[in-house]
Motif scaffolding. Sequence first.
Motif, PDB file in Angstrom:
ATOM      1  N   ASP A   1       4.433   3.633  -0.667  1.00  0.00           N
ATOM      2  CA  ASP A   1       5.154   3.907  -1.899  1.00  0.00           C
ATOM      3  C   ASP A   1       5.964   2.687  -2.300  1.00  0.00           C
TER       4      ASP A   1
ATOM      5  N   GLU B   1      -6.986   8.616   1.278  1.00  0.00           N
ATOM      6  CA  GLU B   1      -6.838   9.553   0.143  1.00  0.00           C
ATOM      7  C   GLU B   1      -7.922   9.346  -0.897  1.00  0.00           C
ATOM      8  N   GLY B   2      -8.126   8.099  -1.269  1.00  0.00           N
ATOM      9  CA  GLY B   2      -9.109   7.793  -2.297  1.00  0.00           C
ATOM     10  C   GLY B   2     -10.506   8.191  -1.848  1.00  0.00           C
TER      11      GLY B   2
ATOM     12  N   THR C   1     -11.485   1.837   7.464  1.00  0.00           N
ATOM     13  CA  THR C   1     -10.479   1.370   6.507  1.00  0.00           C
ATOM     14  C   THR C   1     -10.179  -0.120   6.645  1.00  0.00           C
TER      15      THR C   1
ATOM     16  N   GLU D   1       0.820  -1.218   0.000  1.00  0.00           N
ATOM     17  CA  GLU D   1       0.000   0.000   0.000  1.00  0.00           C
ATOM     18  C   GLU D   1       0.852   1.266   0.000  1.00  0.00           C
TER      19      GLU D   1
ATOM     20  N   HIS E   1      -3.162   3.109   6.660  1.00  0.00           N
ATOM     21  CA  HIS E   1      -4.087   3.086   5.524  1.00  0.00           C
ATOM     22  C   HIS E   1      -4.260   4.427   4.828  1.00  0.00           C
ATOM     23  N   THR E   2      -3.158   5.078   4.559  1.00  0.00           N
ATOM     24  CA  THR E   2      -3.223   6.422   3.983  1.00  0.00           C
ATOM     25  C   THR E   2      -3.840   6.436   2.587  1.00  0.00           C
ATOM     26  N   ARG E   3      -3.530   5.441   1.774  1.00  0.00           N
ATOM     27  CA  ARG E   3      -4.072   5.401   0.416  1.00  0.00           C
ATOM     28  C   ARG E   3      -5.589   5.289   0.411  1.00  0.00           C
ATOM     29  N   ARG E   4      -6.089   4.446   1.288  1.00  0.00           N
ATOM     30  CA  ARG E   4      -7.543   4.249   1.333  1.00  0.00           C
ATOM     31  C   ARG E   4      -8.224   5.568   1.694  1.00  0.00           C
TER      32      ARG E   4
ATOM     33  N   ASP F   1      -5.094  -1.652  -6.200  1.00  0.00           N
ATOM     34  CA  ASP F   1      -5.245  -0.200  -6.192  1.00  0.00           C
ATOM     35  C   ASP F   1      -5.993   0.222  -4.937  1.00  0.00           C
ATOM     36  N   TYR F   2      -5.230   0.378  -3.861  1.00  0.00           N
ATOM     37  CA  TYR F   2      -5.833   0.705  -2.561  1.00  0.00           C
ATOM     38  C   TYR F   2      -6.555   2.051  -2.592  1.00  0.00           C
ATOM     39  N   GLU F   3      -5.962   2.988  -3.337  1.00  0.00           N
ATOM     40  CA  GLU F   3      -6.557   4.316  -3.412  1.00  0.00           C
ATOM     41  C   GLU F   3      -7.924   4.223  -4.083  1.00  0.00           C
TER      42      GLU F   3
END
Lengths: 338, 338
Positions: free
Chosen positions: B149, B193-194, B242, B147, B188-191, B160-162
């Motif tokens: 970088d 963000e999305g 999340t 998840e 869970h930053t990507r989740r 694609d978590y975002e």
Amino acid sequence: MVTMQDVARRAGVTKQTVSNVVTGRIAVRPVTAARVRAAIDELGYVPNLVARSLATGSTRTVGLFVPTVGTAFYADLVEEAEDALDEHGHHLLLCTTRQNGDRARRHLAGLTSRSVDALLIAGDQDLSDHLPLLSEARFPVALCAWEADAPEQFPMVTVDYEEGGHLAGRHLRDLGHEHVAILASPAHTRRVEGFRRAFAETGRPLPDNAVHLAHEPSYHGGFDAAGTALAATPGVTALFATHDVLAVGALEAARVAGRSVPDDLSVVAYDDCPAGPSSRPALTSVVLPRRRMAREAVALLLDAAGGEEPLPRHRMLPPELVVRNSTGRARPGHAAPR
Amino acid sequence: MVTMQDVARRAGVTKQTVSNVVTGRIAVRPVTAARVRAAIDELGYVPNLVARSLATGSTRTVGLFVPTVGTAFYADLVEEAEDALDEHGHHLLLCTTRQNGDRARRHLAGLTSRSVDALLIAGDQDLSDHLPLLSEARFPVALCAWEADAPEQFPMVTVDYEEGGHLAGRHLRDLGHEHVAILASPAHTRRVEGFRRAFAETGRPLPDNAVHLAHEPSYHGGFDAAGTALAATPGVTALFATHDVLAVGALEAARVAGRSVPDDLSVVAYDDCPAGPSSRPALTSVVLPRRRMAREAVALLLDAAGGEEPLPRHRMLPPELVVRNSTGRARPGHAAPR
DNA sequence: CTGAAAGCGCTTACAG
DNA sequence: CTGAAAGCGCTTACAG
């Protein structure tokens, strides 16, 4: 790849001396040892375990068979076994058998040709029919988490499944429940036996039809079995589920049937899983010392791999009953007349 | 132990010929081959893979690092990886890293000296800091379920978590929810963000304080975070968790707060776990193709182990939203004025 | 298609 | 305490 020979050259000794400082089998003069160690660091030498294995016959690797890794019980068991193995410098070759006899057989062959030091088989669900095959294994085999009849020839550490059932039964009995139903997975015969014993020993054995088999070991299996049980005998004041997931389904079936837990109906589960404490109400459950079992099984296995005869060969760990909020006193009003 | 030499003697050939029929590398005259095979059966010969490994350099064994095996996500991933590996005749050396850097490091050394053919690292929770170490690995490394970088140097297949977060956000947005809170695990930053993007793209970005961090990724973490969120902003009509376990806790927090789901409050989860479909109400959740991911990651890894440059190096699988019973239209009455 | 030789990187007695 | 030799069970060129 940098070899022992390279290190030897660098340190101005023979590779035999390098071997001695690496394994520590034979003492080496401190100055020499220091020089060797320096060479090892400078060159970034890493011993080649497959060469060592070929020479010694030991791979420091053990196989682990589990039915699945998808339940809290086996997940914990695997992790704890891994920890125990790690402490002894061993690695883990995992095979989840998942009711697939061919996979188990293929893996057994793979472990044989890979010369594992030993094999731990956790759970008897899938392997019962492969037992004969195991007698031909070229490495020690140990068993754990075994509920069915134990084959005498293998060392084993397991849990007293029957006593777990007994604890559950005694708890319900002491709470005054007389009309109870059992939601069971087919393999859980010991748990059921123990549960029955708790009632039989007070002279009030449970009727044969007290057992309702779950068609699958899941939420739905529990839901359906509980629904059937509740409909078949409305006088029932308590349910014993031989597995936590069944109990979670039973909780929902109770709600649908208009029974409130624990006031109108008590539910006791088995094999504590994370859903247990967090379900509403939190489940009273029989908990098994799975981590301790895994650890002791590994110790047993490593003894056997080391050529020692493990004693005692068969260990049986005691279960415990954790009382939470899904059980309460029987309310006479709800019990059907005998 | 019966060796290739024994078979050769029995069949009246040289061991090189036996090797040829066993590996199939060089064709052998049918009659000879038959005689060799007969000898193999009679003697019960099993090839010694460690000897073969020493000669060839390949162990047909791969390592797998996962943070834990105690969640449905990773349990499924491990089982699927094992299946895919099995189909290619490879075995699995398991290491559950469990936030223990030392164990991971020790295992990496163990894998090195055991000459595994490759290493698959699933999940970025524990390994981020060990990445530099991996560059020195003497075998191919591939990543999956990543998840954070992605380090460019390793081939990877992830999800694609975002976009998963975006699906969840769009779902709630389309249902008319404007005042929503996010219950998140720190990683869970990507989740998140999305999810935010879904609202930002319609010109109504979520306020910074919409996020409530769970102190632990568990039922209790979700329960507490949801309690805080509900108390802080009473006008909230929907919650995005999340992770499924957080959502299960949130469900209970909603009940305690007197909010009925989905009528008074919508809840959407992420990372479908067994508790999701069976909780009350069944959770609407973002589901990730974890089995497919595991399978493709193994294919990638085996390509790399075979010396092929896997293409494309980075794959990103699409998530899906499964709508169940925990989400519904926003009811204006409950939304606080802006 | 078959056979004799060398080698993979270690360990293990066995002399010194 | 150190060194030379054989061996663990296979595979891999290389001649025939």
